[in-house]
Design a protein around this motif. Structure first.
Motif, PDB file in Angstrom:
ATOM      1  N   LEU A 261       6.983 -12.880  -5.543  1.00 62.12           N
ATOM      2  CA  LEU A 261       8.379 -12.785  -5.975  1.00 62.12           C
ATOM      3  C   LEU A 261       8.480 -12.351  -7.432  1.00 62.12           C
ATOM      4  N   ASP A 262       7.418 -12.583  -8.195  1.00 64.30           N
ATOM      5  CA  ASP A 262       7.380 -12.134  -9.593  1.00 64.30           C
ATOM      6  C   ASP A 262       6.920 -10.684  -9.731  1.00 64.30           C
ATOM      7  N   VAL A 263       6.295 -10.136  -8.685  1.00 66.60           N
ATOM      8  CA  VAL A 263       5.852  -8.739  -8.727  1.00 66.60           C
ATOM      9  C   VAL A 263       7.079  -7.839  -8.609  1.00 66.60           C
ATOM     10  N   PRO A 264       7.289  -6.911  -9.540  1.00 70.51           N
ATOM     11  CA  PRO A 264       8.454  -6.023  -9.443  1.00 70.51           C
ATOM     12  C   PRO A 264       8.382  -5.144  -8.194  1.00 70.51           C
ATOM     13  N   MET A 265       9.522  -4.768  -7.704  1.00 72.02           N
ATOM     14  CA  MET A 265       9.598  -3.912  -6.523  1.00 72.02           C
ATOM     15  C   MET A 265       9.204  -2.476  -6.850  1.00 72.02           C
ATOM     16  N   TYR A 266       8.877  -1.733  -5.801  1.00 74.01           N
ATOM     17  CA  TYR A 266       8.773  -0.273  -5.869  1.00 74.01           C
ATOM     18  C   TYR A 266       9.975   0.368  -5.155  1.00 74.01           C
ATOM     19  N   PHE A 267      10.262  -0.116  -3.934  1.00 71.40           N
ATOM     20  CA  PHE A 267      11.234   0.585  -3.090  1.00 71.40           C
ATOM     21  C   PHE A 267      11.830  -0.369  -2.062  1.00 71.40           C
ATOM     22  N   ALA A 268      12.883   0.099  -1.426  1.00 73.83           N
ATOM     23  CA  ALA A 268      13.396  -0.477  -0.185  1.00 73.83           C
ATOM     24  C   ALA A 268      13.557   0.672   0.804  1.00 73.83           C
ATOM     25  N   TYR A 269      13.448   0.363   2.064  1.00 72.99           N
ATOM     26  CA  TYR A 269      13.525   1.401   3.107  1.00 72.99           C
ATOM     27  C   TYR A 269      14.789   1.168   3.919  1.00 72.99           C
ATOM     28  N   ARG A 270      15.710   2.127   3.876  1.00 72.74           N
ATOM     29  CA  ARG A 270      16.951   2.020   4.609  1.00 72.74           C
ATOM     30  C   ARG A 270      17.351   3.383   5.170  1.00 72.74           C
ATOM     31  N   ASP A 271      17.806   3.373   6.412  1.00 69.91           N
ATOM     32  CA  ASP A 271      18.340   4.573   7.063  1.00 69.91           C
ATOM     33  C   ASP A 271      17.352   5.734   7.000  1.00 69.91           C
ATOM     34  N   GLY A 272      16.073   5.425   7.210  1.00 72.65           N
ATOM     35  CA  GLY A 272      15.071   6.475   7.287  1.00 72.65           C
ATOM     36  C   GLY A 272      14.643   7.059   5.959  1.00 72.65           C
ATOM     37  N   ARG A 273      14.979   6.396   4.855  1.00 74.89           N
ATOM     38  CA  ARG A 273      14.575   6.932   3.558  1.00 74.89           C
ATOM     39  C   ARG A 273      14.163   5.791   2.629  1.00 74.89           C
ATOM     40  N   TYR A 274      13.338   6.134   1.658  1.00 71.76           N
ATOM     41  CA  TYR A 274      12.898   5.181   0.645  1.00 71.76           C
ATOM     42  C   TYR A 274      13.872   5.204  -0.527  1.00 71.76           C
ATOM     43  N   ASP A 276      14.655   4.110  -4.299  1.00 74.21           N
ATOM     44  CA  ASP A 276      13.909   3.784  -5.517  1.00 74.21           C
ATOM     45  C   ASP A 276      14.431   2.478  -6.113  1.00 74.21           C
ATOM     46  N   ALA A 277      13.562   1.439  -6.051  1.00 67.68           N
ATOM     47  CA  ALA A 277      13.903   0.145  -6.649  1.00 67.68           C
ATOM     48  C   ALA A 277      12.835  -0.272  -7.650  1.00 67.68           C
ATOM     49  N   ALA A 278      12.124   0.715  -8.201  1.00 62.25           N
ATOM     50  CA  ALA A 278      10.989   0.421  -9.079  1.00 62.25           C
ATOM     51  C   ALA A 278      11.410  -0.440 -10.260  1.00 62.25           C
ATOM     52  N   GLY A 279      10.692  -1.550 -10.433  1.00 66.95           N
ATOM     53  CA  GLY A 279      10.944  -2.450 -11.537  1.00 66.95           C
ATOM     54  C   GLY A 279      11.993  -3.509 -11.269  1.00 66.95           C
ATOM     55  N   LEU A 280      12.667  -3.436 -10.132  1.00 63.73           N
ATOM     56  CA  LEU A 280      13.714  -4.410  -9.822  1.00 63.73           C
ATOM     57  C   LEU A 280      13.130  -5.669  -9.183  1.00 63.73           C
ATOM     58  N   SER A 281      13.958  -6.696  -9.032  1.00 61.36           N
ATOM     59  CA  SER A 281      13.501  -8.010  -8.594  1.00 61.36           C
ATOM     60  C   SER A 281      13.735  -8.207  -7.105  1.00 61.36           C
TER      61      SER A 281
END
Length: 457
Positions: A261-274, A276-281
C-alpha cells in the motif's frame, strides 16, 4: 512482467485490508499441491547484424509471436496487436525491448520443468531458423545502447518508461537491457510463507552469485559480474530491495500488504486501456479518490496488478517469487528452480537453511547484497568466509532436499542432478560471467562479437 488477463472475481471491489490479505491466504496449499512455476527471458537478435528487432518489422517480434501459433499457442492482443500468447506450457510474453519470456505452467517436478524448457527452446530454434533470429542467454544486453533498442507496444510499458527516469538512474536499463530467470513457489500457511520468505530473501544474493552472467555493457567489461543485479540498486527505491521488515517479529500477510500500500502506483486498467497513475496512492484508489479515475474504486484485479509493480529480491503474490538470478543457457534455467525447490519444498532442508541465516543481521544481509553484483562468489559471507564456501553449503542442503523429495524420472534419476551446473560453479569459484571475461581477454582478443555464437539460450 505480467500480461493483462481478466480472471473471474477480478471485478470485485477491495474496500478493506482483509480483502487484500485474502489474496495471500488463497495462495495457501497443502504440500501435496505445491507446484513449480519457472519464468525465463532471453534476448532476441537478428543473426545478420546482432540487432534486437522491433515488433512491427518483417521477421520481427510480431512475426515471432504469431509463428508460435503452429504449436498451439493462442494469441493475446492489446489494442489489436499481438503482445503475448497462451498454451499448455504457460504463456509467452514480451519485455519492454522485445526480450522474449516463457512463464511456464505450474508443474509437479523439476523433470517436467526441464522438459517444458526444452520444448520451448526447440520451438524458438525452429522459428528462429526461419526468421533469421537467434536467442541469447545473458543477464544484460552485451552491446546495445538504450537508444538502439525498440519498445514493445504495451500500454503499461509506456507509463513505466515515462516514470522510471524520475525515480532512479537505471530503470530504463532494467526495462530494455536485462533478462532474468525466476521461479514461483507455494506455501502452506502464513507461518510457512514467513519462513520461506526469510530464507529465500537472505540467500537470494547466493543465487545472484551462482547465476552471475552479465559482465558486458556496450561491448566492454562493465566492472560487474552481475550488472543486472546492480541495476536494481538504482531503479526505484520505493519498490525494490531486500525488505528488512520481513525479519521483524510479527511479519506476515498484513505487513506485506502495508508495504504494498506504500508502493506508489504505475497504472490502472479500465475499458481496455492503461490509465497513467504513476506515483499515485493505491490507498486513494481504494477510497475512490484517485485523481485520474475520480469516483472509481479499486478492484481485486487492480490489487493483483499493483502487486506485480513492486520488484523486491523476493516478491509475494499468492506465491513467492525468487528474483535474484541472471538469465543464461537452458541448463541454468533448469538449475534455478532446482536450487529453490530443494531448499524450500523439504522441511528438513528448510529448517537447515533457516538455521544457517537466522543469526544474520540486517546490515550483514545488505552488505552481502551490495557486494555480490561485483564480486559474486568472492564476496564475504555473513559471519566470515567466502560466498563460494557458503554456496557449497547451500547446495548441499538443496541436494538433500531434492533427494528426500524422491521425484524420479523414468530412468530413476533424482531431481538433484539439475544442480550439477551450480556445483561446477561453486567448486571452481568461476561464474559464467568470469568465463566470458576470460574469453574476451583471451581467445576473443578484446572483441565482443563471438558472444553471439557462444552464449546462446
Amino acid at each position: 512482467m505480467s500480461n493483462k488477463q481478466q480472471v473471474s472475481g477480478d471485478a470485485a471491489p477491495v474496500a478493506h485490508k482483509a480483502d487484500m490479505i485474502a489474496l495471500f491466504e488463497r495462495g495457501e496449499k497443502p504440500a501435496g499441491d505445491w507446484r513449480i512455476g519457472t519464468e525465463h527471458e532471453k534476448f532476441v537478435f537478428r543473426k545478420a547484424d546482432h540487432r534486437q528487432p522491433s515488433w512491427e518489422e518483417k521477421g520481427g517480434i510480431r512475426d515471432l509471436l504469431e509463428a508460435f501459433g503452429r504449436y498451439g499457442w493462442e494469441p493475446l492482443l492489446e489494442s489489436g496487436r499481438i503482445i503475448a500468447a497462451t498454451g499448455a506450457d504457460g504463456s509467452l510474453s514480451l519485455e519492454p525491448a522485445g526480450q522474449f519470456e516463457l512463464s511456464g505452467a505450474p508443474l509437479e517436478t523439476l523433470h517436467q520443468t526441464c522438459d517444458e524448457t526444452g520444448r520451448h527452446r526447440q520451438q524458438c530454434l525452429a522459428i528462429g531458423e526461419e526468421l533469421g533470429l537467434g536467442f541469447l542467454g545473458l543477464g544484460f544486453n552485451p552491446t546495445a545502447t538504450r537508444a538502439e533498442l525498440p519498445w514493445m507496444p504495451k500500454g503499461r510499458y509506456a507509463i513505466m518508461r515515462g516514470h522510471m527516469p524520475k525515480v532512479g538512474g537505471l530503470g530504463l536499463d532494467m526495462m530494455q537491457r536485462t533478462c532474468t530467470v525466476q521461479v514461483n513457489l507455494d506455501y502452506s500457511s502464513e507461518a510457512d510463507m514467513v519462513k520461506k520468505f526469510r530464507v529465500s530473501l537472505a540467500l537470494q544474493p547466493v543465487a545472484t552469485a551462482l547465476f552471475a552472467n552479465s559482465p558486458f555493457t556496450q561491448g566492454k567489461p562493465n566492472g560487474y559480474l552481475s550488472y543486472r543485479s546492480h541495476i536494481w540498486t538504482d531503479t526505484d527505491p520505493a519498490r525494490t530491495g531486500m525488505l528488512p521488515f520481513v525479519f521483524d517479529e510479527g511479519f506476515g500477510y498484513e505487513r506485506y500488504c502495508d508495504y504494498m500500500l506504500d508502493v506508489p502506483m504505475y497504472f490502472a486498467y479500465r475499458d481496455g486501456r492503461y490509465v497513467d497513475a504513476a506515483g499515485l496512492s493505491f490507498r486513494d484508489f481504494i477510497d475512490g479518490r484517485l485523481p485520474v479515475l475520480p469516483g472509481v474504486q479499486a478492484t481485486y484485479g487492480d490489487w493483483k496488478d499493483h502487486l506485480s509493480t513492486a520488484f523486491p529480491e523476493v516478491r509475494l503474490k499468492s506465491f513467492l517469487e525468487m528474483r535474484g538470478a541472471d538469465s543464461g543457457p537452458q541448463s541454468r534455467i533448469c538449475a534455478l528452480p532446482a536450487l529453490w525447490v530443494g531448499l524450500l519444498y523439504d522441511q528438513t532442508a528448510l529448517d537447515a537453511a533457516y538455521a544457517l541465516v537466522k543469526g544474520w543481521s540486517i546490515e550483514a544481509q545488505q552488505k552481502l547484497r551490495d557486494d555480490v553484483p561485483r564480486l559474486a562468489l568472492k564476496a564475504q559471507a555473513p559471519g566470515g568466509g567466502s560466498v563460494q564456501a557458503l554456496a557449497k553449503e547451500v547446495l548441499a542442503i538443496a541436494a538433500g532436499g531434492l533427494d528426500r523429495r524422491a521425484r524420479l524420472n523414468a530412468a530413476g534419476d533424482s531431481e538433484a542432478g539439475f544442480l550439477e551446473p551450480l556445483w561446477e560453479i561453486a567448486e571452481s569459484g568461476r561464474t559464467l560471467a568470469e568465463h566470458w571475461l576470460e574469453r574476451f581477454h583471451g581467445p576473443w582478443g578484446g572483441k565482443i562479437d563471438p558472444i553471439w555464437d557462444e552464449a546462446l539460450f
